[in-house]
Design an enzyme around this catalytic site. Structure first.
Site, short mmCIF file in Angstrom:
data_model
loop_
_atom_site.label_atom_id
_atom_site.label_comp_id
_atom_site.label_asym_id
_atom_site.label_seq_id
_atom_site.Cartn_x
_atom_site.Cartn_y
_atom_site.Cartn_z
N SER A 107 2.77 4.50 30.45
CA SER A 107 2.62 4.23 29.40
C SER A 107 3.69 3.70 28.47
O SER A 107 4.79 4.21 29.05
CB SER A 107 2.04 5.64 28.65
OG SER A 107 1.97 5.67 27.05
N TYR A 118 2.86 14.41 27.37
CA TYR A 118 2.39 13.00 28.02
C TYR A 118 3.44 12.10 28.17
O TYR A 118 3.43 11.42 29.25
CB TYR A 118 1.28 12.58 26.89
CG TYR A 118 0.60 11.27 27.37
CD1 TYR A 118 -0.50 11.31 28.47
CD2 TYR A 118 0.94 10.04 26.99
CE1 TYR A 118 -0.99 9.87 28.98
CE2 TYR A 118 0.42 8.81 27.34
CZ TYR A 118 -0.45 8.72 28.22
OH TYR A 118 -1.11 7.72 28.79
#
Length: 278
Positions: free
Chosen positions: A162, A175
């Site tokens: 990400s 995350y």
């Protein structure tokens, strides 16, 4: 050392395309980016073991692929239920795939979860669950397949991370940290395996139109704020002016696992429309 087309294995159609005769395993293939990656690899001739914690999504994906064009597509998709947090299950499924279809040439780690919340208020369970899937899951799959790739002198591993791994994001502490950890693990693995001819790279998507992305949208204006930017969340927006489609991410993965990228390893390719201004 460039990866080679190794031909077909018993029960594995050779097919056509730039990945013809190669075997791939994709995690998190039940939906979103994982499903798009499985489709892209199969469309180029690979026999894809599509895995997900729940069998329902990957079984539907395999059926869809088999039915398309009357089953004349070049590659194949075979579904497997696999929980990446369970090391024994990962070892069992990867062994089964190798026995049924042949040794794996490609591994794509897509499985991931998002537990948003203020960084100082995350629960122990949210933190542990996020790392169990996003980081330890990558470790489990890579550990299961990398030694065999190294012994054969070829292979490609791609971890879908990400852009949050490189740029802080509000309410995404667990995350972002888990994705940063999995990215660095993948690069370290790539360094250790480079002499064996195995390449390891990372694709770092930005905002992509998936169920995970849509779970963050609380009102109809949320997609516009993603594109235009949100000063309250310290986001600059997306210079290309659009939210990615899962196929955009799959295209980057396809490039990195192909021979077109045979001299690329330990790299992190941001596919975020310029959102991180890199």
């Amino acid at each position: 050392m460039a990866e080679r087309n190794t031909g077909s294995h018993d029960g594995d159609p050779g097919g056509s395309g730039i990945l013809a005769g190669r075997r791939a395993l994709v995690t998190g293939a039940g939906q979103g980016i994982g499903a798009a990656v499985a489709r892209a690899l199969a469309a180029q001739g690979a026999h894809v073991a599509a895995t997900d914690r729940s069998a329902e999504g990957v079984e539907a994906l395999a059926a869809e692929h088999a039915a398309a064009d009357g089953g004349s597509k070049p590659g194949a998709i075979t579904p497997y239920a696999m929980d990446v947090t369970d090391a024994a299950a990962v070892n069992s499924v990867t062994d089964t795939v190798a026995t049924r279809h042949g040794p794996l040439d490609i591994l794509v780690n897509v499985a991931g979860i998002l537990r948003p919340g203020p960084a100082a208020e995350l629960s122990d369970e949210d933190w542990a669950a996020t790392f169990a899937v996003n980081t330890t899951g990558v470790f489990h799959t890579a550990r299961a397949v990398a030694p065999g790739m190294a012994a054969r002198g070829r292979g490609s591993i791609v971890t879908v991370g990400s852009n949050a791994a490189g740029v802080p994001r509000v309410h995404m502490g667990a995350y972002a940290a888990s994705k940063a950890a999995s990215a660095m693990y993948t690069k370290c693995l790539g360094l250790e395996l480079a002499r064996s001819g195995v390449r390891c790279n990372v694709v770092a998507p930005g905002s992509t139109d998936t169920a995970m992305q849509r779970s963050l949208w609380q009102d109809p204006e949320a997609p516009r704020r993603v594109v235009d930017g949100d000063p309250a969340a310290y986001r600059t927006g997306i210079p290309l002016g659009r939210i990615a489609d899962p196929a955009d991410i799959a295209g980057a993965v396809l490039f990195l696992v192909s021979d077109a990228a045979r001299h690329i390893t330990m790299q992190e390719l941001y596919v975020d429309g310029g959102a991180t201004l890199r």
